[in-house]
Design a protein around this motif. Structure first.
Motif, short mmCIF file in Angstrom:
data_model
loop_
_atom_site.label_atom_id
_atom_site.label_comp_id
_atom_site.label_asym_id
_atom_site.label_seq_id
_atom_site.Cartn_x
_atom_site.Cartn_y
_atom_site.Cartn_z
N ARG A 279 0.83 -1.21 0.00
CA ARG A 279 0.00 0.00 0.00
C ARG A 279 0.86 1.25 0.00
O ARG A 279 0.55 2.23 -0.65
CB ARG A 279 -0.93 0.00 1.21
N PHE A 280 1.94 1.20 0.76
CA PHE A 280 2.74 2.40 0.96
C PHE A 280 3.96 2.37 0.05
O PHE A 280 4.80 1.48 0.17
CB PHE A 280 3.15 2.52 2.43
N ASP A 281 4.03 3.34 -0.82
CA ASP A 281 5.13 3.40 -1.79
C ASP A 281 6.31 4.15 -1.17
O ASP A 281 7.37 3.57 -0.92
CB ASP A 281 4.65 4.09 -3.06
N GLN A 282 6.13 5.42 -0.89
CA GLN A 282 7.23 6.27 -0.44
C GLN A 282 7.49 6.17 1.06
O GLN A 282 8.62 6.33 1.50
CB GLN A 282 6.94 7.73 -0.80
N ASP A 283 6.44 5.93 1.86
CA ASP A 283 6.57 6.13 3.30
C ASP A 283 6.49 4.85 4.12
O ASP A 283 6.24 4.91 5.33
CB ASP A 283 5.48 7.10 3.79
N ALA A 284 6.70 3.67 3.51
CA ALA A 284 6.52 2.43 4.26
C ALA A 284 7.45 2.34 5.46
O ALA A 284 7.02 2.03 6.58
CB ALA A 284 6.73 1.24 3.34
N ALA A 285 8.75 2.60 5.26
CA ALA A 285 9.69 2.48 6.38
C ALA A 285 9.46 3.58 7.41
O ALA A 285 9.60 3.34 8.62
CB ALA A 285 11.12 2.54 5.86
N LEU A 286 9.10 4.78 6.96
CA LEU A 286 8.80 5.86 7.91
C LEU A 286 7.58 5.50 8.76
O LEU A 286 7.60 5.67 9.99
CB LEU A 286 8.57 7.16 7.16
N LEU A 287 6.54 4.98 8.13
CA LEU A 287 5.37 4.54 8.89
C LEU A 287 5.74 3.36 9.79
O LEU A 287 5.19 3.21 10.88
CB LEU A 287 4.25 4.15 7.94
N GLY A 288 6.69 2.55 9.34
CA GLY A 288 7.18 1.47 10.19
C GLY A 288 7.86 2.00 11.44
O GLY A 288 7.71 1.43 12.53
N ALA A 289 8.61 3.09 11.28
CA ALA A 289 9.23 3.71 12.45
C ALA A 289 8.15 4.20 13.43
O ALA A 289 8.31 4.06 14.65
CB ALA A 289 10.12 4.87 12.01
N ILE A 290 7.07 4.76 12.88
CA ILE A 290 5.95 5.18 13.72
C ILE A 290 5.34 3.98 14.43
O ILE A 290 5.02 4.03 15.63
CB ILE A 290 4.88 5.91 12.87
#
Length: 297
Positions: A279-290
């Motif tokens: 689902r997440f293209d650009q922000d997957a790892a950033l959302l993972g950090a969240i």
């Protein structure tokens, strides 16, 4: 009025992504910085922390929890298998962030595994078990969730399929400094071979586009997809996942990539898993950090 926010920091090989989220994990503000990898590890962290402080100030916010992710095997006291930024493996990442934000809970993790958490909590892997997140970008990695919990392995290295060997004759494995599968089908390796083949700088994304009309580019892409799909099929045979979500920069070529993987899964795996784009293209790892900061581990 000061707002309480979750701070996420995603250190990557080419960029650093920063984000502020509310308690539900919704990103409210983001910014990006160039990694400038060749300038070394210390300056990346210094600039990222300064950027995080500025983001908080602009938002009138204070961090109540912080999640930090990066390539490699990110452990609380050290980082392993992260050669792309000089000096990165010598960093004590959690300590450096804690020095800037004392008394704030800090969680650290590997970017691909964190991205899998984000996809499981909010994205394409929601409600599936077992679930696999396949990260196809500059590097190659997989992350496995069983019952919503990450399979980390004895050393935190579960899913490091970039080190997979390509044949019984392949002697250039980890001990020799090689990551055979990553060098064969990762974005950097593909871009390098395409550039040599075509006599000009070419990225992996451009290579996939060129393959529609250039015979040499098509041959290179076909060989890479044949190799990659075999490894994905073997992963599915070993784990019997319900769903595989494919993310990372190469998924922008999903119209070529996903059919090739799906075809191999259908022919080689007794119970083929569902295959979807993340689902997440650009922000997957950033959302993972969240997600890490929110306690998803």
């Amino acid at each position: 009025m000061t707002r309480e926010r979750i701070l996420g920091i995603d250190f990557g090989g080419t960029k650093v992504a920063l984000g502020l989220a509310d308690g539900d994990g919704d990103l409210l503000a983001t910014c990006r910085l160039d990694t400038d990898a060749q300038a070394g590890a210390d300056q990346v962290v210094v600039r990222a922390l300064a950027g995080a402080r500025s983001l908080l100030t602009e938002a009138g916010a204070v961090p109540v929890a912080i999640g930090v992710v990066s390539p490699g095997i990110v452990l609380p006291d050290r980082i392993l298998l992260a050669p792309n930024v000089p000096g990165w493996e010598q960093l004590h990442l959690a300590e450096l962030v804690a020095a800037e934000f004392p008394d704030v809970p800090i969680s650290v993790g590997t970017d691909a595994k964190a991205a899998a958490l984000a996809e499981w909590r909010w994205g394409a892997l929601a409600g599936t078990d077992p679930a696999v997140f396949l990260s196809l970008g500059t590097g190659i990695a997989a992350a496995v969730l069983v019952g919503g919990r990450l399979l980390t392995g004895a050393n935190g290295a579960a899913g490091e399929i970039g080190y997979n060997l390509l044949s019984p004759q392949d002697t250039e494995g980890f001990a020799s400094g090689a990551a055979p599968l990553e060098e064969a089908v990762g974005g950097r390796g593909l871009g390098g071979r395409a550039s040599s083949l075509l006599g000009r700088p070419v990225t992996a994304g451009e290579l996939f586009a060129l393959a529609e009309e250039n015979a040499e580019a098509k041959e290179l892409v076909t060989a890479a997809l044949d190799e990659l799909s075999m490894h994905v099929a073997n992963l599915a045979l070993a784990l019997d996942p319900q769903r595989i979500a494919v993310g990372g920069g190469l998924v922008r070529s999903a119209d070529v990539l996903l059919p090739a993987l799906a075809s191999r899964l259908a022919s080689a795996v007794p119970f083929p898993p569902e295959l979807v784009a993340a689902r997440f293209d650009q922000d997957a790892a950033l959302l993972g950090a969240i997600a890490l900061a929110l306690g998803d581990q």
